[in-house]
Design an enzyme around this catalytic site. Structure first.
Site, PDB file in Angstrom:
ATOM      1  N   TYR A 144      20.859 -18.286  -1.426  1.00 34.52           N
ATOM      2  CA  TYR A 144      20.947 -16.800  -2.049  1.00 34.52           C
ATOM      3  C   TYR A 144      20.816 -16.673  -3.376  1.00 34.52           C
ATOM      4  O   TYR A 144      21.119 -17.867  -4.177  1.00 34.52           O
ATOM      5  CB  TYR A 144      22.479 -16.428  -2.013  1.00 34.52           C
ATOM      6  CG  TYR A 144      22.887 -14.945  -2.646  1.00 34.52           C
ATOM      7  CD1 TYR A 144      22.228 -13.647  -1.975  1.00 34.52           C
ATOM      8  CD2 TYR A 144      23.880 -14.979  -3.514  1.00 34.52           C
ATOM      9  CE1 TYR A 144      22.719 -12.476  -2.591  1.00 34.52           C
ATOM     10  CE2 TYR A 144      23.995 -13.629  -4.333  1.00 34.52           C
ATOM     11  CZ  TYR A 144      23.636 -12.579  -3.601  1.00 34.52           C
ATOM     12  OH  TYR A 144      24.048 -11.305  -4.307  1.00 34.52           O
ATOM     13  N   ASP A 239      17.370 -22.698  -9.109  1.00 37.87           N
ATOM     14  CA  ASP A 239      18.391 -21.885  -9.483  1.00 37.87           C
ATOM     15  C   ASP A 239      19.731 -22.518  -9.448  1.00 37.87           C
ATOM     16  O   ASP A 239      20.185 -23.095  -8.169  1.00 37.87           O
ATOM     17  CB  ASP A 239      18.471 -20.752  -8.120  1.00 37.87           C
ATOM     18  CG  ASP A 239      19.714 -19.627  -8.177  1.00 37.87           C
ATOM     19  OD1 ASP A 239      20.398 -19.817  -9.183  1.00 37.87           O
ATOM     20  OD2 ASP A 239      19.834 -18.841  -7.621  1.00 37.87           O
ATOM     21  N   LYS A 267      27.257 -18.105 -13.887  1.00 33.54           N
ATOM     22  CA  LYS A 267      28.858 -18.611 -13.642  1.00 33.54           C
ATOM     23  C   LYS A 267      29.290 -19.532 -14.982  1.00 33.54           C
ATOM     24  O   LYS A 267      29.876 -18.748 -15.607  1.00 33.54           O
ATOM     25  CB  LYS A 267      28.838 -19.450 -12.391  1.00 33.54           C
ATOM     26  CG  LYS A 267      28.491 -18.581 -11.166  1.00 33.54           C
ATOM     27  CD  LYS A 267      28.539 -19.179  -9.642  1.00 33.54           C
ATOM     28  CE  LYS A 267      27.987 -18.315  -8.821  1.00 33.54           C
ATOM     29  NZ  LYS A 267      28.679 -17.288  -7.957  1.00 33.54           N
TER      30      LYS A 267
HETATM   31  N1  PMP Z   1      21.949 -17.654  -7.508  1.00 39.83           N
HETATM   32  C1  PMP Z   1      22.877 -18.319  -6.921  1.00 39.83           C
HETATM   33  C2  PMP Z   1      22.505 -19.534  -6.500  1.00 39.83           C
HETATM   34  C3  PMP Z   1      24.297 -17.757  -6.768  1.00 39.83           C
HETATM   35  O1  PMP Z   1      25.330 -18.617  -6.065  1.00 39.83           O
HETATM   36  C4  PMP Z   1      24.403 -16.323  -7.246  1.00 39.83           C
HETATM   37  C5  PMP Z   1      25.843 -15.682  -7.000  1.00 39.83           C
HETATM   38  N2  PMP Z   1      26.866 -16.421  -6.155  1.00 39.83           N
HETATM   39  C6  PMP Z   1      23.447 -15.798  -7.771  1.00 39.83           C
HETATM   40  C7  PMP Z   1      22.378 -16.368  -8.063  1.00 39.83           C
HETATM   41  C8  PMP Z   1      23.685 -14.299  -8.245  1.00 39.83           C
HETATM   42  O2  PMP Z   1      24.500 -14.459  -9.292  1.00 39.83           O
HETATM   43  P1  PMP Z   1      25.476 -13.036  -9.861  1.00 39.83           P
HETATM   44  O3  PMP Z   1      26.405 -12.831  -8.592  1.00 39.83           O
HETATM   45  O4  PMP Z   1      25.995 -13.375 -10.865  1.00 39.83           O
HETATM   46  O5  PMP Z   1      24.499 -11.884  -9.840  1.00 39.83           O
END
Ligand code: PMP
Length: 427
Positions: A144, A239, A267
């Protein structure tokens, strides 16, 4: 446990907010109970609207590695708030956080702050497309990267050529530019790249997949992707929204020694406030507006409160022995949970990298999304409900990672094992 207040708030929220929540997993749909509404948190604990306390392994889905309400982070936010919540103009704090990020990730030569992980990945992909002049992107099934249109695509059976939109509202014309491969399958990825030669702008992946639980890269997988991207002129986007500052100060890239051309963060760098960042090679980042023509912007980007929380958090993470302590707690947790499962005779695969982990309710190890068996999330759902009633807050899905914080004490972990022993037995 009494959940009267939570139930009342949920009923009220349902009238005005779709599903009663502002992010879908919070609704607890996949675990078959109603959500708890949170009133406050402190250290390793979170308290709901009825006053129930829970040992928290969600940590706001990763950011709270220091535990909730660390006094230094609270102080930094308060001080910043007193100086002005937002200016829409540059501040020194943005430079300080950017420099701290570069120190941890040497491949990030330039970085831009945004306000969420979604923005970070969406912008990194636009940049990769603009830089390479190519339209297609390649992602892995079960990874994701936020909810931008081109990323809400998973593998269909004919995935080798065209993606299948996961969400209604994503035009098929967008989805067709997103190719999907099986995580940890280098041969399949290579074949997909060969079939789309010269057309792929970037490969984006979670270097440890935390959005299908906790799946580590097989030896050679990251190295192979790095080499493939070098050979084909593809931008490798790592990511690290979840893994950054989590599995090491320098994230998964430090742990595995493989570096992306672009990196996405989120995060933890916001210390619990809305922050994301993307950065990487100078020659790519310099194509971003206003230096280059690839557009990206944000009214609240680099927000002083968020920058302050991030700076205060990273300063504490840099203290000697921080990650060794997280590792020690997490290893103790792993051992205790394994023992509880074994004693109850429940087949599990407990997978962990540093302070992120997942207990899969199946004996077989998970290497990719398809490895999670159909019945596994159902067993998890029952386990989750018992744990919640026993005062343990887990992420409400089998496909999510759990997170350790520095505030979790040995007593917290022992209490968790006791609850788990009961929850395993009741399955
Ligand atoms: N990339 C990864 C690996 C994530 O785990 C997440 C959210 N859990 C995101 C992108 C998206 O981040 P956000 O919820 O802050 O938009």
């Amino acid at each position: 446990m009494n959940h009267q207040q939570s139930a009342a708030l949920f009923a009220r929220a349902m009238q005005i907010i779709p599903g009663g929540v502002n992010s879908p997993v919070r609704a607890f749909k996949s675990v078959g109970c109603d959500p708890i509404f949170i009133a406050r948190a402190e250290g390793s604990r979170i308290y709901d609207a009825d006053g129930n306390a829970y040992i928290d392994y969600v940590g706001s889905w990763g950011p709270m590695i220091l535990g909730h309400c660390h006094p230094k982070v609270v102080e930094a936010i308060q001080q910043a708030a007193a100086s002005g919540a937002s200016f829409g103009a540059p501040t020194e704090k943005e430079i300080v956080l950017a420099e701290m990020v570069r120190e941890a990730y040497p491949n990030i030569e330039k970085v831009r702050m945004v306000s969420s992980g979604t923005e970070a990945t969406m912008s990194a992909i636009r940049l990769a497309r603009g830089y390479t002049g190519r339209d297609k992107i390649l992602k892995f099934d079960g990874c994701y990267h936020g909810h931008a249109d081109s990323l809400l695509v998973k593998a269909g059976s004919g995935a080798a050529t065209f993606g299948v939109p996961t969400s209604p509202g994503v035009p098929a014309d967008f989805a067709k530019y997103t190719l999907t491969a099986t995580y940890n399958d280098l041969a399949e990825t290579r074949a997909l790249v060969a079939a789309n030669k010269g057309e792929i702008a970037c490969i984006i992946l979670e270097a440890i997949a935390g959005n299908m639980g906790c799946v580590a890269p097989k030896p050679g997988f990251l190295e192979g992707l790095r080499q493939l991207c070098n050979e084909e002129g593809i931008v490798l986007i790592v990511d690290e929204v979840m893994t950054g500052f989590r599995v090491a100060f320098g994230g998964a890239q430090e742990r595995y020694g493989v570096r992306g051309d672009l990196v996405c963060l989120g995060k933890i760098i916001g210390g619990g406030l809305p922050v994301g960042a993307f950065g990487g090679k100078r020659e790519i980042m310099e194509r971003l507006s206003p230096e280059g023509g690839i557009y990206q912007a944000g009214t609240l980007s680099g927000n002083p409160l968020a920058m302050s929380a991030g700076i205060a958090t990273l300063k504490l993470l840099k203290e000697e022995g921080f990650y060794a302590r997280i590792e020690e707690k997490s290893a103790y947790f792993e051992k205790g949970m394994r023992q509880a499962a074994t004693a109850a005779g429940v087949p599990t695969s407990l997978q962990r990298v540093g302070g992120m982990f997942c207990t899969y309710f199946q004996a077989e190890e998970v290497f990719n999304f398809a490895d999670v068996k159909a019945e596994t999330p159902k067993i998890f759902a029952k386990f989750f409900r018992t744990m919640l009633e026993e005062g343990i807050n887990l992420a409400p899905s089998q496909y999510e990672a759990g997170f350790m914080s520095i505030a979790h004490s040995t007593a917290d972990l022992d209490q968790t094992f006791e609850a788990a022993a009961k929850a395993f037995k009741e399955l």
